[in-house]
Design an enzyme around this catalytic site. Structure first.
Site, mmCIF file in Angstrom:
data_model
loop_
_atom_site.group_PDB
_atom_site.id
_atom_site.type_symbol
_atom_site.label_atom_id
_atom_site.label_comp_id
_atom_site.label_asym_id
_atom_site.label_seq_id
_atom_site.Cartn_x
_atom_site.Cartn_y
_atom_site.Cartn_z
ATOM 1 N N ARG A 242 -7.873 -1.265 4.654
ATOM 2 C CA ARG A 242 -8.427 -0.256 3.760
ATOM 3 C C ARG A 242 -9.291 0.810 4.559
ATOM 4 O O ARG A 242 -9.653 0.597 5.688
ATOM 5 C CB ARG A 242 -9.626 -1.031 2.730
ATOM 6 C CG ARG A 242 -9.003 -1.750 1.641
ATOM 7 C CD ARG A 242 -8.765 -0.880 0.600
ATOM 8 N NE ARG A 242 -8.043 -1.462 -0.569
ATOM 9 C CZ ARG A 242 -6.960 -2.037 -0.832
ATOM 10 N NH1 ARG A 242 -5.795 -1.688 0.158
ATOM 11 N NH2 ARG A 242 -6.397 -2.581 -1.964
ATOM 12 N N GLU A 271 -9.709 8.353 -0.191
ATOM 13 C CA GLU A 271 -8.324 8.902 -0.717
ATOM 14 C C GLU A 271 -8.498 9.512 -1.891
ATOM 15 O O GLU A 271 -9.590 9.088 -2.759
ATOM 16 C CB GLU A 271 -7.185 7.509 -0.991
ATOM 17 C CG GLU A 271 -7.152 6.859 0.531
ATOM 18 C CD GLU A 271 -6.569 5.511 0.400
ATOM 19 O OE1 GLU A 271 -5.736 5.200 -0.800
ATOM 20 O OE2 GLU A 271 -6.374 4.737 1.398
ATOM 21 N N HIS A 289 -1.023 5.690 1.737
ATOM 22 C CA HIS A 289 -1.348 4.229 1.271
ATOM 23 C C HIS A 289 0.285 3.821 0.754
ATOM 24 O O HIS A 289 0.307 3.515 -0.395
ATOM 25 C CB HIS A 289 -1.957 4.566 0.148
ATOM 26 C CG HIS A 289 -2.729 3.137 -0.023
ATOM 27 N ND1 HIS A 289 -4.116 3.049 -0.368
ATOM 28 C CD2 HIS A 289 -2.289 1.848 0.035
ATOM 29 C CE1 HIS A 289 -4.368 1.636 -0.680
ATOM 30 N NE2 HIS A 289 -3.313 0.902 -0.215
HETATM 31 C C1 DGY Z 1 -3.060 -3.634 -2.158
HETATM 32 O O1 DGY Z 1 -2.517 -4.450 -2.917
HETATM 33 O O2 DGY Z 1 -4.052 -4.122 -1.809
HETATM 34 C C2 DGY Z 1 -2.433 -2.425 -1.889
HETATM 35 O O3 DGY Z 1 -3.247 -1.622 -0.934
HETATM 36 C C3 DGY Z 1 -2.515 -1.492 -3.054
HETATM 37 O O4 DGY Z 1 -4.009 -1.571 -3.713
#
Ligand code: DGY
Length: 323
Positions: A242, A271, A289
Site C-alpha cells: 500500500r 492514488e 495499482h
Molecule cells: C488488494 O486486494 O488489496 C488490492 O490491492 C486491491 O485492493
C-alpha cells in the site's frame, strides 16, 4: 423470500456480475463511475450489502449514517485499509475480504517490477519508442544483475512468501525477511529464507527490498527517510503493498540524492495522484495499482466476495470474515 439487496460500487468482470444477479437483487455500476460520498452513504442506507473496493473510503462518519440498512461489506480486495474496521464493528457490520486468490498475481507483479527496474525496462522501452535507438553497443543501458542477489522482504505473509519462492527458486536469490509473526521453520527452510529481527537489518543487507506488509496505522511511513538511509546505495525498493507504507516525499528525496538506485512502485500514498517528482525520474518504474489485475484473479476475487456473501445471508460463517 426476497433476495438481499446488494450495491456493487465498481464494475466487475462480466461473468461474476452475472453470478451476482442469480443470488441477489443487485445494483451494478456498468459505467464504472466511482461513487461519491453521498452515493456511498445512500448505498449503506438502502442495501443489505455493499460490495466495495480499495477506492471506497468507508470511514466512521460515513458509517454513522441513519438509518443504516447494510449488514455486510464485501470488500473486493485482500487489503481493507479503506474501511474503518472499528466503526464497522461498532455498527454491527460484518466485513469480508478476498485473501489467497490474488497471492500469485501480486507476487508475479512484484517480481516484474523488480526485473523491470533492475534491467531498466521502462527506460529502454521509452528510448526505443522515442526513436532514439541507434543500435547495439556494449555500454548501452546497462542495468543490474538480478540472479544470485539478496532480496529483503518486509512482511512475510502469503504474498511475501510467494515472492520469496519466485526469487529463491527462479533467480537463485538469497532471501531475508522481517515479520513480527514469522511462519513455521519448515516454511523458512523450503523458501531458503532467513529471518532478521529488525526492518533495518533487512535493509542493510539487501540488494532489492520488496514490501508485503499490511497498511495498518503502525506501518504508515514504515519506510521513511531514516530507514531509507539504511539501504545500500545500489539497492532498489519495490512496493506492491500500500502506498502509505512508504513516505513518498522521502523516497523521492532519497532517489534524487542517489541514496538508493531506484524504485518499482505499484501503489501510491494519494492514488490516483503520483508525486510529480517521481513521475519525472528515469530510475523508477510506476504502475497504476495492477497487483491483482489478471482476468483469472479478478474473477476469483469476485467469486470470493460472492461466496462470503452467500454464506452470510444463509446465516453461516463467511470464510473470509475480517470483523
Ligand atoms: C488488494 O486486494 O488489496 C488490492 O490491492 C486491491 O485492493
Amino acid at each position: 423470500m426476497d433476495k438481499p439487496r446488494v450495491i456493487v460500487t465498481r464494475r466487475w468482470p462480466e461473468e461474476v456480475e452475472l453470478r451476482l444477479t442469480e443470488h441477489f437483487d443487485v445494483r451494478l455500476n456498468p459505467e464504472d463511475r466511482p461513487l461519491g460520498r453521498d452515493d456511498l452513504k445512500a448505498a449503506f442506507a438502502s442495501a443489505d450489502a455493499v460490495f466495495s473496493t480499495v477506492t471506497d473510503a468507508i470511514d466512521a462518519e460515513l458509517l454513522s449514517t441513519e438509518p443504516l440498512r447494510a449488514r455486510l461489506i464485501g470488500n473486493f480486495g485482500v487489503g481493507f485499509n479503506n474501511i474503518d474496521i472499528d466503526a464497522a464493528r461498532a455498527r454491527g457490520l460484518t466485513v469480508t475480504n478476498t485473501p489467497e486468490v490474488l497471492t500469485d498475481a501480486t507476487a508475479d507483479l512484484a517480481m516484474a517490477l523488480l526485473l523491470c527496474i533492475a534491467r531498466r525496462v521502462g527506460e529502454g522501452e521509452r528510448h526505443l519508442r522515442e526513436g532514439a535507438w541507434t543500435g547495439w553497443r556494449p555500454t548501452h543501458l546497462m542495468g543490474t544483475q538480478v540472479t544470485g542477489k539478496t532480496l529483503g522482504l518486509i512482511g512475510f505473509g502469503r504474498i511475501g512468501q510467494a515472492m520469496a519462492r519466485r526469487a529463491h527458486r527462479g533467480f537463485d536469490m538469497r532471501v531475508l525477511f522481517f515479520d513480527p509473526f514469522p511462519p513455521a521453520n519448515a516454511v523458512l527452510r523450503e523458501l531458503g529464507a532467513e529471518r532478521r529481527e529488525t526492518v533495518e537489518a533487512v535493509l542493510e543487507e539487501s540488494d532489492f527490498v520488496s514490501l508485503h506488509c499490511p497498511a495498518t496505522p503502525e506501518n504508515r511511513h514504515l519506510i521513511n527517510a531514516g530507514r531509507l538511509s539504511h539501504m545500500k546505495p545500489g539497492a532498489f525498493l519495490i512496493n506492491t503493498a500500500r502506498g502509505d507504507v512508504v513516505d513518498e516525499a522521502a523516497l523521492n528525496d532519497a532517489l534524487g540524492d542517489r541514496l538508493i538506485a531506484g524504485a518499482g512502485l505499484d501503489v501510491f500514498e494519494r492514488e490516483p495522484e503520483v508525486l510529480p517528482g517521481l513521475l519525472a525520474r528515469e530510475n523508477v518504474v510506476l504502475l497504476p495499482h495492477l497487483g491483482s489485475a489478471t482476468r483469472e484473479t479478478r474473477v476469483a476475487m469476485g467469486l470470493k466476495v460472492l461466496e462470503n456473501a452467500i454464506a452470510f445471508f444463509d446465516g453461516a460463517e463467511p470464510p473470509n470474515r475480517v470483523t
